[in-house]
Design a protein around this motif. Structure first.
Motif, PDB file in Angstrom:
ATOM      1  N   ASN A 134      -5.335   3.465   1.123  1.00 11.85           N
ATOM      2  CA  ASN A 134      -6.292   2.197   1.022  1.00 11.85           C
ATOM      3  C   ASN A 134      -5.943   0.969   2.070  1.00 11.85           C
ATOM      4  O   ASN A 134      -6.169   0.008   1.969  1.00 11.85           O
ATOM      5  CB  ASN A 134      -6.467   1.607  -0.190  1.00 11.85           C
ATOM      6  N   ALA A 135      -4.867   1.503   3.109  1.00  9.57           N
ATOM      7  CA  ALA A 135      -4.485   0.411   3.982  1.00  9.57           C
ATOM      8  C   ALA A 135      -5.728   0.138   5.128  1.00  9.57           C
ATOM      9  O   ALA A 135      -6.647   0.863   5.135  1.00  9.57           O
ATOM     10  CB  ALA A 135      -3.326   0.887   4.657  1.00  9.57           C
ATOM     11  N   ASP A 136      -5.741  -0.911   5.659  1.00  3.32           N
ATOM     12  CA  ASP A 136      -6.688  -1.333   6.660  1.00  3.32           C
ATOM     13  C   ASP A 136      -6.777  -0.286   7.904  1.00  3.32           C
ATOM     14  O   ASP A 136      -5.683   0.681   8.160  1.00  3.32           O
ATOM     15  CB  ASP A 136      -6.486  -2.519   7.313  1.00  3.32           C
ATOM     16  N   HIS A 137      -7.877   0.023   8.614  1.00  2.00           N
ATOM     17  CA  HIS A 137      -7.992   1.080   9.643  1.00  2.00           C
ATOM     18  C   HIS A 137      -7.266   0.602  10.723  1.00  2.00           C
ATOM     19  O   HIS A 137      -7.365  -0.632  11.372  1.00  2.00           O
ATOM     20  CB  HIS A 137      -9.538   1.270  10.149  1.00  2.00           C
ATOM     21  N   ARG A 196       0.801  -1.210  -0.049  1.00  2.00           N
ATOM     22  CA  ARG A 196       0.040   0.174  -0.049  1.00  2.00           C
ATOM     23  C   ARG A 196       0.757   1.092  -0.040  1.00  2.00           C
ATOM     24  O   ARG A 196       1.522   1.630   1.024  1.00  2.00           O
ATOM     25  CB  ARG A 196      -0.800   0.123   1.470  1.00  2.00           C
ATOM     26  N   ILE A 197       1.019   1.985  -1.225  1.00  2.00           N
ATOM     27  CA  ILE A 197       1.839   3.098  -1.228  1.00  2.00           C
ATOM     28  C   ILE A 197       1.407   4.197  -0.430  1.00  2.00           C
ATOM     29  O   ILE A 197       0.411   4.602  -0.528  1.00  2.00           O
ATOM     30  CB  ILE A 197       2.164   3.515  -2.857  1.00  2.00           C
ATOM     31  N   PHE A 198       2.314   4.864   0.460  1.00  7.21           N
ATOM     32  CA  PHE A 198       2.071   5.772   1.345  1.00  7.21           C
ATOM     33  C   PHE A 198       0.629   5.642   2.053  1.00  7.21           C
ATOM     34  O   PHE A 198      -0.009   6.393   2.723  1.00  7.21           O
ATOM     35  CB  PHE A 198       1.433   7.196   0.400  1.00  7.21           C
ATOM     36  N   GLY A 199       0.290   4.242   2.447  1.00  2.47           N
ATOM     37  CA  GLY A 199      -0.376   3.985   3.118  1.00  2.47           C
ATOM     38  C   GLY A 199      -2.184   4.171   2.932  1.00  2.47           C
ATOM     39  O   GLY A 199      -2.934   4.010   3.402  1.00  2.47           O
TER      40      GLY A 199
END
Lengths: 154, 490
Positions: free
Chosen positions: A151-154, A146-149
């Motif tokens: 769409n990463a998980d909460h 995940r680039i630069f976070g």
């Protein structure tokens, strides 16, 4: 006329439909018919119609394959909630036949779109951007990245 | 092996794509619409992520009236189905007072014990008077009555194992036993089409799960060899235990398991065999003892035999049968035995009485007649449907008969048209079956008479023509000319 449907070993109901016969042909036919529909409804030149199809294909496939995470049903208790559809298919194995096919389709669409618009500039830039983003997202090295976070998980 | 016409596969994918696209559009507009309305739940986390129930909201609810129909009588060969109506396009359904008498092709009533039986019902009412409706306790506290002891002996005797333990619910039997017999460091190899209860139990156990291709012993051998050679996932130590889980009759295919080959492979590689006979116990085999009797497998070779009483015995609950040591161990570790209420006494008596009828110990030959009738009924219906051109799955002698539908629109069409003609069928779609392979599942009962089956054939043939599911060419009908003895082929 008839094809055999062998039961797969994929337990993830969100992705196992992609292993049955007829998926590749349906995908290609849907793209082709959407070109015909765009051509008949908007009455533009064939090249512009291909560009529209290519760009909308980019938006749709990026959103559903690489942005949306999880599965559309709750039966699997959320074990795939951190994975996009692209990361889920074929159980996460890279460079399978399905993945190679899905990488080739946007490339072929790009070639058709850029050829039929005679490589004119503003449209060529948009098409190239679309295909570069899509193909990079499908690299094996981008699995679960995940680039630069974004769409990463909460 | 399922054979699909190629064009049907393409149209099915297209239909699902269209349904998916419409669902996404509606969700998109709903999100915009709801953004304008203030919510009184500020600061609370959502109960479910918007994606998780997409399938339920946008696909299942549209045809909700085909599933979960309430019935108003015992599920015998003919039963009363309550009519429902909806004012908001199937989002909510309201019951009416009207009932329609329909032919029951959906209940698991293999031997006809689902309705009142001349031997079982008086004894069940007797036990209800004596023991009352519930034991109100777990097995270890105060819930073991003489009926429970008799039931466990009866079941062990019937199945052919030294001892057995009985639980109040069939689903719980699988999902509570698997975590107890295997844990982290073990390997579960299960058939790809195993029931949800087995998948749940396997996930809950913490063991590593591998799947082999449905009913393919050669693939099972390949998976076993690969896993034994590699060992546990990161440490590569040898597995503590390997259990292979298969079912007797697969409920969505109607196929019998290839048990002799699988047992031979498991013996070769020293893996345990867990056989789930939910649909086959009582329904197949010469004396109804299940798939081991039918295929000639010695019950001592199958390590854990599990089954349920809901299908052939007209009751509820599940059992595990095995060696004395295994059952002893289960009785002091399994949470379904220690903490769950024990099986209700009238239900236990129903099982005991129905086993006596099947074995002929009630003094009549009704058991043998029922077994013969269900075999004849299934073979007759299956061959007739295949002659008409339907694609029917399942082996001969299996009472479960899925008719393939494929397209998502044919599911509600088939179900509703059959109900209009007073035949109630159960249709199954994604996610219980693979996306492409939606089907209507028919369960034959020993209480179906020949007239019932002929009516079912007529209705299904008519509806099949209307909906377009006769995927194979029909066999030519032979017509006798009146007055002449010759047969003319059409």
């Amino acid at each position: 006329m008839y094809v055999r449907a062998e039961p797969t070993t994929d337990l993830n109901k969100n992705t196992e439909w992609f292993t049955y016969p007829g998926v590749w042909s349906s995908y290609i036919l849907i793209v082709f018919f959407s070109w015909l529909i765009v051509l008949s409804l908007l009455g533009t030149s064939p090249g512009t119609a291909w560009t529209i199809v290519h760009l909308s294909h980019f938006f749709v496939t990026y959103h559903f394959f690489h942005w949306k995470k999880g599965t559309p049903f709750a039966d699997d208790q959320g074990i795939y909630n951190g994975l996009t559809w692209w990361e889920q298919i074929d159980n996460g194995r890279q460079l399978t036949r399905n993945r190679k096919f899905l990488t080739v389709v946007p490339l072929v669409l790009y070639l058709i779109a850029s050829h039929t618009t005679d490589y004119r500039n503003p449209v060529l830039f948009l098409n190239t951007l679309a295909v570069v983003v899509l193909v990079v997202a499908k690299f094996p090295n981008m699995h679960k990245v995940r680039i630069f976070g974004i769409n990463a998980d909460h | 092996m399922i054979t699909i016409p190629y064009l049907t596969a393409l149209t099915t994918y297209f239909s699902y794509g269209l349904l998916f696209a419409f669902g996404q559009f509606r969700d998109f507009f709903r999100k915009i619409f709801d953004w304008w309305q203030a919510s009184n739940l500020q600061g609370y986390a959502p109960i479910c992520l918007g994606l998780e129930d997409f399938y339920i909201r946008r696909l299942y609810l549209r045809i909700q009236d085909c599933f979960g129909r309430p019935i108003a009588s015992a599920p015998d060969a003919w039963f009363d189905v309550v009519e429902r109506y909806s004012n908001d396009y199937n989002k909510t359904l309201k019951r009416t007072e009207k009932k329609s008498r329909c032919l029951n092709l959906g209940s698991y009533n293999y031997l006809g014990f689902a309705a009142a039986d001349e031997y079982c019902t008086p004894r069940v009412i007797d036990s209800l008077n004596r023991f009352s409706a519930s034991t109100c306790s777990t097995r270890v506290d105060g819930g073991t009555t003489t009926l429970h002891k008799e039931l466990e002996e009866c079941v062990a005797n019937f199945v052919g194992k030294p001892s057995a333990v009985v639980f109040g619910m069939g689903y719980v039997t699988n999902s509570a036993i698997l975590p107890v017999v295997i844990g982290k460091g073990g390997l579960i190899i299960s058939d790809s089409l195993n029931h949800n209860s087995i998948v749940n139990g396997a996930r809950g156990s913490g063991a590593t799960i591998r799947v082999f291709q449905h009913n393919t012993p050669s693939h099972l051998e390949k998976v076993l060899r690969e896993q034994i050679a590699e060992g546990q996932p990161r440490t590569h130590r040898p597995w503590k235990k390997i259990i292979v889980v298969v079912e007797g009759i697969y409920s969505m295919e109607g196929e019998l398991c290839k048990l002799p080959e699988i047992v031979a492979i498991c013996k070769k590689y020293k893996a345990y065999v867990y056989l789930d006979e939910a649909h086959s116990i009582g329904a197949v085999g010469k004396t109804g003892r299940g798939v081991c009797e039918l295929l000639g497998v010695d019950t001592a070779d199958v390590d854990i035999m599990m089954g349920t009483f809901t299908k052939s015995f007209g009751s509820c609950g599940g059992y595990i049968a095995g060696s004395n040591e295994l059952i002893q161990y289960l009785k002091y570790t399994c949470p379904a035995h220690l903490y769950a209420t024990s099986i209700s006494p009238p239900a236990a008596q129903q099982i005991i009485s129905s086993i006596k009828v099947i074995l002929g110990e009630d003094g009549s030959s009704r058991g043998a007649q029922k077994l013969a009738r269900i075999r004849e009924n299934s073979n007759f219906l299956r061959s007739e449907l295949q002659k008409m051109g339907f694609e029917v799955l399942g082996d001969n002698d299996s009472p479960v008969m899925p008719i393939m539908l494929y397209n998502p629109a044919k599911i509600p069409a088939f179900s509703r048209e059959c109900l209009k003609q007073n035949v109630a069928v159960v249709t199954v779609a994604f996610p219980a079956t693979p996306l492409l392979l939606a089907r209507a599942r028919i369960c034959i009962s020993a209480s179906h008479t020949k007239e019932d089956l002929l009516k079912a054939l007529e209705v299904i043939s008519q509806v099949g023509d209307l909906v377009g599911i006769k995927y194979f060419p029909a066999e030519p009908k032979k017509q006798l000319q009146p007055g002449k003895e010759t047969i003319k082929l059409e």
